[in-house]
Design an enzyme around this catalytic site. Structure first.
Site, PDB file in Angstrom:
ATOM      1  N   LEU A 131       0.864  -1.174   0.000  1.00 43.52           N
ATOM      2  CA  LEU A 131       0.000   0.000   0.000  1.00 43.52           C
ATOM      3  C   LEU A 131       0.902   1.225   0.000  1.00 43.52           C
ATOM      4  O   LEU A 131       1.930   1.243   0.684  1.00 43.52           O
ATOM      5  CB  LEU A 131      -0.899   0.030   1.249  1.00 43.52           C
ATOM      6  CG  LEU A 131      -1.972  -1.052   1.386  1.00 43.52           C
ATOM      7  CD1 LEU A 131      -2.743  -0.850   2.685  1.00 43.52           C
ATOM      8  CD2 LEU A 131      -2.920  -1.054   0.197  1.00 43.52           C
ATOM      9  N   ASP A 132       0.521   2.261  -0.743  1.00 44.45           N
ATOM     10  CA  ASP A 132       1.275   3.506  -0.725  1.00 44.45           C
ATOM     11  C   ASP A 132       1.333   4.048   0.700  1.00 44.45           C
ATOM     12  O   ASP A 132       0.458   3.767   1.526  1.00 44.45           O
ATOM     13  CB  ASP A 132       0.612   4.554  -1.630  1.00 44.45           C
ATOM     14  CG  ASP A 132       0.638   4.154  -3.090  1.00 44.45           C
ATOM     15  OD1 ASP A 132       1.561   3.414  -3.482  1.00 44.45           O
ATOM     16  OD2 ASP A 132      -0.268   4.582  -3.821  1.00 44.45           O
ATOM     17  N   ARG A 133       2.347   4.854   0.973  1.00 50.42           N
ATOM     18  CA  ARG A 133       2.536   5.402   2.321  1.00 50.42           C
ATOM     19  C   ARG A 133       1.278   6.072   2.850  1.00 50.42           C
ATOM     20  O   ARG A 133       0.892   5.877   4.011  1.00 50.42           O
ATOM     21  CB  ARG A 133       3.688   6.408   2.301  1.00 50.42           C
ATOM     22  CG  ARG A 133       4.011   6.983   3.668  1.00 50.42           C
ATOM     23  CD  ARG A 133       5.231   7.884   3.625  1.00 50.42           C
ATOM     24  NE  ARG A 133       5.774   8.083   4.960  1.00 50.42           N
ATOM     25  CZ  ARG A 133       7.043   8.374   5.226  1.00 50.42           C
ATOM     26  NH1 ARG A 133       7.899   8.500   4.230  1.00 50.42           N
ATOM     27  NH2 ARG A 133       7.454   8.540   6.452  1.00 50.42           N
ATOM     28  N   THR A 135      -1.821   5.643   1.872  1.00 50.98           N
ATOM     29  CA  THR A 135      -3.024   4.811   1.792  1.00 50.98           C
ATOM     30  C   THR A 135      -3.121   3.970   3.054  1.00 50.98           C
ATOM     31  O   THR A 135      -2.143   3.374   3.491  1.00 50.98           O
ATOM     32  CB  THR A 135      -2.979   3.894   0.564  1.00 50.98           C
ATOM     33  OG1 THR A 135      -2.882   4.686  -0.619  1.00 50.98           O
ATOM     34  CG2 THR A 135      -4.228   3.024   0.481  1.00 50.98           C
ATOM     35  N   ARG A 232      -5.321   5.586  -8.294  1.00 53.00           N
ATOM     36  CA  ARG A 232      -4.958   6.999  -8.367  1.00 53.00           C
ATOM     37  C   ARG A 232      -4.909   7.483  -9.822  1.00 53.00           C
ATOM     38  O   ARG A 232      -5.428   8.564 -10.149  1.00 53.00           O
ATOM     39  CB  ARG A 232      -3.626   7.223  -7.669  1.00 53.00           C
ATOM     40  CG  ARG A 232      -3.669   6.889  -6.184  1.00 53.00           C
ATOM     41  CD  ARG A 232      -2.279   6.818  -5.546  1.00 53.00           C
ATOM     42  NE  ARG A 232      -1.626   8.123  -5.548  1.00 53.00           N
ATOM     43  CZ  ARG A 232      -0.399   8.328  -5.075  1.00 53.00           C
ATOM     44  NH1 ARG A 232       0.304   7.316  -4.571  1.00 53.00           N
ATOM     45  NH2 ARG A 232       0.125   9.544  -5.104  1.00 53.00           N
TER      46      ARG A 232
END
Length: 291
Positions: A131-133, A135, A232
């Site tokens: 997961l992105d930072r 998110t 995104r």
């Protein structure tokens, strides 16, 4: 003799008396030494107090050849499930999944590695997906290479559902829809979307509108494929970038974080074959902003 043994307490007792019972083959002095040296843990935490009051159901572990470390409280994540093969967590926004050149310690990976090594010094964890930072939400790690490869090699069949909540800019006009394109990464590490066949990795995103106003919409998003930054990029494609996502077109004042949350992960356990379902509650700010 085993490196460590685990015992489930069957009735209330003081810790030292309990150890005398389960370690009856050892001298009383050697049992006291084990306790004094931090080689006994209760429910995963080292304990040295002779008169510690044990309750029925607690787990006592004796590390005959090693001392236990007092585990540092987990920060920015909560363990939802753990077994011999997997750890499922609820990750907070702002916590890195894995290390970068700038940040190596404060990551989900580092904390979980310390967590498993507190029980098994040779224990490891393995990245399955990221997961992105910014998110938040449900994330899965493997605890051995066999499970890691089983998940990665058969991800599409094992994972039955991945649902996200996305707070996006603007009023989304359609109640539901599907976005598809080919995604590829530029030298600046940004993903770009193309309608040209085979111009990158094919990506498919399904969305359903949950609530909205003239400034923001809350969408429930289902991933058919799992490409980097897929949601995104696709939200930017339809003119409704994720709130707070300046990298992919956001312009309005959002909620102080990226408006993306991994709400649900459903999968078939690679070892037991049992269907498992884990949910992380959507942040209240998502609902407030889109009322």
């Amino acid at each position: 003799m085993k490196n460590s043994n685990r015992y489930c307490v069957d009735e209330p007792s003081q810790l030292l008396e309990y150890l005398f019972t389960i370690l009856s083959e050892r001298s009383r002095n050697s049992v006291k030494t084990l306790l004094a040296r931090g080689q006994v843990s209760v429910d995963g935490q080292p304990e040295t107090a002779f008169n510690y009051k044990l309750q029925k159901g607690q787990m006592v572990e004796v590390g005959h050849n090693r001392s236990f470390k007092k585990s540092t409280p987990l920060q920015g994540l909560k363990i939802l499930h753990e077994d011999e093969d997997l750890i499922i967590i609820d990750k907070s926004s702002g916590l890195l999944s894995v290390a970068t050149a700038k940040e190596k310690q404060s990551t989900a990976y580092r904390q979980l590695t310390d967590h498993v090594q507190n029980h098994n010094p040779k224990g490891r964890i393995f990245i399955v997906h990221r997961l992105d930072r910014e998110t938040s939400g449900v994330m899965m790690f493997a605890k051995n290479e066999k499970i890691k490869h089983a998940l990665q090699n058969n991800w599409k069949n094992i994972v039955r559902e991945r649902t996200y909540m996305a707070l996006v800019e603007g009023e989304v006009q359609t109640s539901e829809g599907t976005i598809s394109s080919w995604l590829k990464e530029s030298k600046s590490m940004k993903m770009h979307s193309s309608q040209k066949p085979n111009d990158g990795q094919y990506a498919v995103t399904h969305y359903k509108r949950i609530q909205w106003n003239s400034s923001f919409s809350l969408l429930e998003v289902q991933l058919e494929t799992g490409r980097k930054n897929q949601i995104r990029v696709h939200m930017e494609d339809i003119g409704h970038p994720i709130a707070g996502d300046k990298k992919y077109g956001a312009a309005k004042k959002g909620i102080g974080r990226l408006g993306l949350h991994a709400k649900l992960l459903t999968f078939q356990h690679p070892s037991t074959k049992k269907l498992m379902r884990f949910k992380a509650e959507t942040p209240e700010a998502f609902f407030k902003k889109s009322k």
